[in-house]
Design an enzyme around this catalytic site. Structure first.
Site, PDB file in Angstrom:
ATOM      1  N   ASP A  67      -3.829 -11.023  -3.431  1.00 50.98           N
ATOM      2  CA  ASP A  67      -2.696 -11.946  -3.430  1.00 50.98           C
ATOM      3  C   ASP A  67      -2.869 -13.064  -2.409  1.00 50.98           C
ATOM      4  OD1 ASP A  67      -2.456 -10.095  -1.334  1.00 50.98           O
ATOM      5  OD2 ASP A  67      -0.797  -9.040  -2.279  1.00 50.98           O
ATOM      6  N   ASN A 136       8.529  -0.810   0.619  1.00 55.75           N
ATOM      7  CA  ASN A 136       9.382  -0.734  -0.573  1.00 55.75           C
ATOM      8  C   ASN A 136       8.604  -0.288  -1.810  1.00 55.75           C
ATOM      9  OD1 ASN A 136       7.835  -2.962  -1.181  1.00 55.75           O
ATOM     10  ND2 ASN A 136       9.534  -4.383  -1.449  1.00 55.75           N
ATOM     11  N   HIS A 138       5.723  -1.654  -2.974  1.00 53.05           N
ATOM     12  CA  HIS A 138       4.914  -2.648  -3.708  1.00 53.05           C
ATOM     13  C   HIS A 138       3.425  -2.376  -3.522  1.00 53.05           C
ATOM     14  CE1 HIS A 138       4.987  -5.645  -0.059  1.00 53.05           C
ATOM     15  NE2 HIS A 138       3.894  -4.930  -0.013  1.00 53.05           N
ATOM     16  N   GLU A 143       6.662  -6.591  -6.413  1.00 53.84           N
ATOM     17  CA  GLU A 143       7.862  -6.035  -5.799  1.00 53.84           C
ATOM     18  C   GLU A 143       8.590  -5.123  -6.794  1.00 53.84           C
ATOM     19  OE1 GLU A 143       7.855  -6.339  -2.788  1.00 53.84           O
ATOM     20  OE2 GLU A 143       7.677  -8.375  -2.022  1.00 53.84           O
TER      21      GLU A 143
HETATM   22  C1  F6R Z   1      -1.806  -7.206   0.937  1.00 54.19           C
HETATM   23  C2  F6R Z   1      -0.915  -6.627  -0.055  1.00 54.19           C
HETATM   24  C3  F6R Z   1       0.246  -5.781   0.350  1.00 54.19           C
HETATM   25  C4  F6R Z   1      -0.027  -4.876   1.549  1.00 54.19           C
HETATM   26  C5  F6R Z   1       1.217  -4.067   1.892  1.00 54.19           C
HETATM   27  C6  F6R Z   1       1.002  -3.181   3.100  1.00 54.19           C
HETATM   28  O1  F6R Z   1      -2.862  -7.927   0.299  1.00 54.19           O
HETATM   29  O2  F6R Z   1      -1.094  -6.852  -1.201  1.00 54.19           O
HETATM   30  O3  F6R Z   1       0.628  -4.993  -0.742  1.00 54.19           O
HETATM   31  O4  F6R Z   1      -1.098  -4.027   1.246  1.00 54.19           O
HETATM   32  O5  F6R Z   1       2.269  -4.933   2.145  1.00 54.19           O
HETATM   33  O6  F6R Z   1       0.757  -3.973   4.208  1.00 54.19           O
HETATM   34  P1  F6R Z   1       0.251  -3.327   5.569  1.00 54.19           P
HETATM   35  O7  F6R Z   1      -1.085  -2.729   5.285  1.00 54.19           O
HETATM   36  O8  F6R Z   1       0.123  -4.487   6.529  1.00 54.19           O
HETATM   37  O9  F6R Z   1       1.258  -2.324   5.969  1.00 54.19           O
END
Ligand code: F6R
Length: 263
Positions: A67, A136, A138, A143
């Protein structure tokens, strides 16, 4: 799904990295799906050690980020373009021309998303997709209520995600509100998916994703339908799972492990 419960972040990094090392040794041109955020940093550190020791050559591998924020300058230290180049491309001596990040600055974002899907297809699909999980539930920035069939597209970040990611910015209002993200359908097309998570703040999402019903309100639960998905987590992230005894037993008695232990 295979669930692997680790002692600490270092072990998560080692186990997840070993899958990538095995894959790239078998297939030097493999396409790896790259997550940003804190969770995969241990994986990249392990891979960087293997590259530095001359045990791994990533120079012909392809990379596809999950992303990118919309509207952020490429040079911004928190653009995923910058993060991927800093944490992955440079440290793993990858070829920058083979590493792709969705173009969050494109004048036509929808075409940029279609072009991203096409680039993945041109590379022969993603062989192994690394994902983290949001508090959450995702994966990527899909989301809650994202369609299980979704492809790379423009998405609004959930308030929870913006709050969680504010730690990377000077203030909450600097966190972008829109992103481009691979869809859940795109992620599910990867031949293998490895989800990594650490910490108690991920425990509810992990329990719901692994043991709850498959439901669009819990995007990571889509992985229950993947043929080859592994969830590698620490004790804290595993703390709300019901069947941990079974997961440990299954991992410890896995035939491949018994074989490698015997060698
Ligand atoms: C990042 C992404 C997100 C993260 C998620 C967890 O490229 O796609 O889904 O993997 O928000 O983030 P962290 O690892 O920082 O807790």
């Amino acid at each position: 799904m295979e669930i692997v419960i680790c002692e600490d972040a270092a072990e998560i990094g080692r186990i997840a990295a070993s899958k990538i090392i095995d894959l790239v040794r078998r297939k030097p041109t493999a396409a790896i799906g790259l997550a940003t955020g804190s969770s995969p940093l241990g994986i990249y550190a392990e891979l960087a050690h293997a590259v530095a020791r001359g045990e791994l050559d990533m120079s012909r591998a392809h990379g596809f980020a999950l992303d990118e924020y919309v509207g952020i300058e490429l040079e911004h230290p928190q653009s995923y373009y910058s993060v991927i180049h800093r944490e992955v491309v440079e440290r793993l001596s990858m070829d920058p021309a083979r590493v792709h990040v969705p173009d969050g600055r494109a004048a036509d974002l929808h075409s940029a998303c279609d072009a991203y899907e096409e680039a993945i297809e041109q590379a022969g699909g993603v062989d192994l997709q690394i994902v983290g999980i949001g508090s959450n539930g995702h994966i990527g920035f899909n989301e809650p209520t994202s369609s299980f069939g979704s492809r790379t597209r423009v998405k609004a970040l959930a308030p929870q995600t913006r709050a969680d990611n504010a730690r990377f910015f000077d203030s909450l209002d600097q966190v972008p509100t829109l992103c481009l993200t691979q869809g859940l359908g795109t992620i599910m097309d990867a031949r293998e998916v490895v989800l990594v998570a650490q910490g108690e703040h991920k425990a509810d999402a992990i329990a719901a994703a692994v043991e709850g019903p498959m439901a669009a309100v819990m995007p990571a639960s889509v992985l229950q339908g993947h043929r080859y998905a592994t969830v590698i987590i620490d004790e804290a992230a595993a703390s709300k799972l019901q069947y941990t005894e079974y997961y440990r037993h299954a991992w410890n008695t896995k035939p491949e492990r018994a074989v490698s232990a015997a060698v």
